[in-house]
Design a protein around this motif. Sequence first.
Motif, PDB file in Angstrom:
ATOM      1  N   CYS A   1      56.379 -33.713  50.709  1.00 54.26           N
ATOM      2  CA  CYS A   1      57.057 -34.050  49.425  1.00 54.26           C
ATOM      3  C   CYS A   1      57.071 -35.638  49.287  1.00 54.26           C
ATOM      4  O   CYS A   1      56.775 -36.191  48.312  1.00 54.26           O
ATOM      5  CB  CYS A   1      58.500 -33.737  49.358  1.00 54.26           C
TER       6      CYS A   1
ATOM      7  N   THR B   1      57.950 -34.045  42.479  1.00 49.60           N
ATOM      8  CA  THR B   1      57.749 -34.307  44.417  1.00 49.60           C
ATOM      9  C   THR B   1      59.116 -34.844  44.826  1.00 49.60           C
ATOM     10  O   THR B   1      59.482 -34.339  45.847  1.00 49.60           O
ATOM     11  CB  THR B   1      56.445 -34.874  44.668  1.00 49.60           C
TER      12      THR B   1
ATOM     13  N   ALA C   1      62.097 -34.743  43.468  1.00 42.51           N
ATOM     14  CA  ALA C   1      63.195 -34.138  43.224  1.00 42.51           C
ATOM     15  C   ALA C   1      62.935 -32.837  44.380  1.00 42.51           C
ATOM     16  O   ALA C   1      64.062 -32.546  45.089  1.00 42.51           O
ATOM     17  CB  ALA C   1      63.254 -33.411  41.939  1.00 42.51           C
ATOM     18  N   ALA C   2      61.869 -32.311  44.613  1.00 40.61           N
ATOM     19  CA  ALA C   2      61.717 -31.409  45.704  1.00 40.61           C
ATOM     20  C   ALA C   2      62.074 -32.046  46.980  1.00 40.61           C
ATOM     21  O   ALA C   2      62.625 -31.299  47.831  1.00 40.61           O
ATOM     22  CB  ALA C   2      60.105 -30.947  45.724  1.00 40.61           C
TER      23      ALA C   2
ATOM     24  N   ILE D   1      64.279 -34.541  47.722  1.00 38.48           N
ATOM     25  CA  ILE D   1      65.671 -34.595  47.850  1.00 38.48           C
ATOM     26  C   ILE D   1      66.057 -33.100  48.024  1.00 38.48           C
ATOM     27  O   ILE D   1      67.263 -32.873  48.893  1.00 38.48           O
ATOM     28  CB  ILE D   1      66.357 -35.123  46.608  1.00 38.48           C
ATOM     29  N   ALA D   2      65.703 -32.072  47.217  1.00 47.37           N
ATOM     30  CA  ALA D   2      66.494 -30.562  47.420  1.00 47.37           C
ATOM     31  C   ALA D   2      66.061 -30.434  48.771  1.00 47.37           C
ATOM     32  O   ALA D   2      66.793 -29.828  49.493  1.00 47.37           O
ATOM     33  CB  ALA D   2      65.682 -29.797  46.586  1.00 47.37           C
ATOM     34  N   PHE D   3      65.088 -30.675  49.632  1.00 48.00           N
ATOM     35  CA  PHE D   3      64.605 -30.131  50.849  1.00 48.00           C
ATOM     36  C   PHE D   3      65.633 -30.851  51.868  1.00 48.00           C
ATOM     37  O   PHE D   3      65.574 -30.335  52.626  1.00 48.00           O
ATOM     38  CB  PHE D   3      63.076 -30.225  51.020  1.00 48.00           C
ATOM     39  N   THR D   4      65.766 -32.115  51.480  1.00 49.00           N
ATOM     40  CA  THR D   4      66.492 -33.016  52.326  1.00 49.00           C
ATOM     41  C   THR D   4      67.897 -32.112  52.564  1.00 49.00           C
ATOM     42  O   THR D   4      68.493 -32.063  53.913  1.00 49.00           O
ATOM     43  CB  THR D   4      66.832 -34.188  51.969  1.00 49.00           C
ATOM     44  N   PHE D   5      68.635 -31.954  51.504  1.00 50.46           N
ATOM     45  CA  PHE D   5      69.735 -31.288  51.722  1.00 50.46           C
ATOM     46  C   PHE D   5      69.737 -29.649  52.203  1.00 50.46           C
ATOM     47  O   PHE D   5      70.432 -29.319  53.154  1.00 50.46           O
ATOM     48  CB  PHE D   5      70.431 -30.724  50.335  1.00 50.46           C
ATOM     49  N   PHE D   6      68.538 -29.102  51.961  1.00 46.40           N
ATOM     50  CA  PHE D   6      68.125 -27.771  52.703  1.00 46.40           C
ATOM     51  C   PHE D   6      68.051 -27.942  54.266  1.00 46.40           C
ATOM     52  O   PHE D   6      68.659 -27.251  54.819  1.00 46.40           O
ATOM     53  CB  PHE D   6      66.900 -27.181  51.923  1.00 46.40           C
ATOM     54  N   GLU D   7      67.497 -29.008  54.435  1.00 43.40           N
ATOM     55  CA  GLU D   7      67.350 -29.167  55.922  1.00 43.40           C
ATOM     56  C   GLU D   7      68.630 -29.531  56.475  1.00 43.40           C
ATOM     57  O   GLU D   7      68.821 -29.319  57.668  1.00 43.40           O
ATOM     58  CB  GLU D   7      66.165 -30.803  56.051  1.00 43.40           C
TER      59      GLU D   7
END
Length: 233
Positions: free
Chosen positions: A174, A196, A198-199, A201-207
Motif C-alpha cells: 500500500c 492506496t 487510505a488503504a 492507513i486502514a490496514f495500519t489500524f487493522f494490523e
Amino acid sequence: MFEFNRIMLVRLIATVVLVSVFWLAARRAKLTPGRFQGAVEMALDLVRVQIGEEVLGKEGARRHTPVLTLIFFGVLAMNITGIIPFLNIAGSSVVGVPLIFALIAFVAFVTAGVRSQGAGGYLKSSLFPPGVPKAIYVILTPIEILSTFILRPATLTIRLLANMVAGHILLVLCFGATHFLFFEAAGALKALGGLTLAAGIAFTFFELFIAVLQAYIFTLLTAVYIQLSEEAH
C-alpha cells in the motif's frame, strides 16, 4: 554466524521499551494507582483474569500467570513494532521469535503436565488415552505424539509468523504504491495515490488489531495446552 541487523535492532528496542514500562510501573507502584500504573494493571488483569482464570481457574492461574504474562506481552511487543514509524517491521515477522515463544509454551505445558501427573502419568495420559482398545494404540499413539509434541508448537509458530508476514506485505504494498503514484506516476494516475494511502492507513489500524489478537490467541492456546496437560484424559 550472529548478525546484528535491522530486525534485531527492532527486537532489542521492543524488549528495552517493554522492560522499562514494567520497571517504571513496579518502581512507582502505589496503593492508589495513577493513570500509568492503572493502565499497566488493567493489561496484567487481562492476562490473569480473562485468560488465566477463565481457562485454568484461580489456583491454576496463580501458578501460571508469570509465563502467560511473559508470552502475551512479549508477543505483543514484537508484533506492534510493525506499525511504529521508523521501525516498520514486526519483530515476529521472521521465524526466530515465533519459534522461541512456541518453545516457551511447549516447555510450559510439558512441565505443567509432568508436575501435575508425574512424567509417567503425563506420557500415559497424553499418548495412551483410556477407554481405547489396545490394538488401536498402534495408530493412535503416533498421532498423539505428532499432535501433542510437534503440531502444537509448530502451529503456534506458523500462525503467528504467517499473520505478521502477511500484514507487513500488505502495508509495504500500500505505501509503496502510494509513493510511486504520488511521485513517479503521471497524469490521472496520481489520484490513485489517495486510494492506496487510505488503504494503507486502514490496514495500519487493522494490523494493530491483529497484533493484539495474535498475542491474545497465542497466550490463550498456551493456557489451554497447560490445562490439557494437567488433567488426565
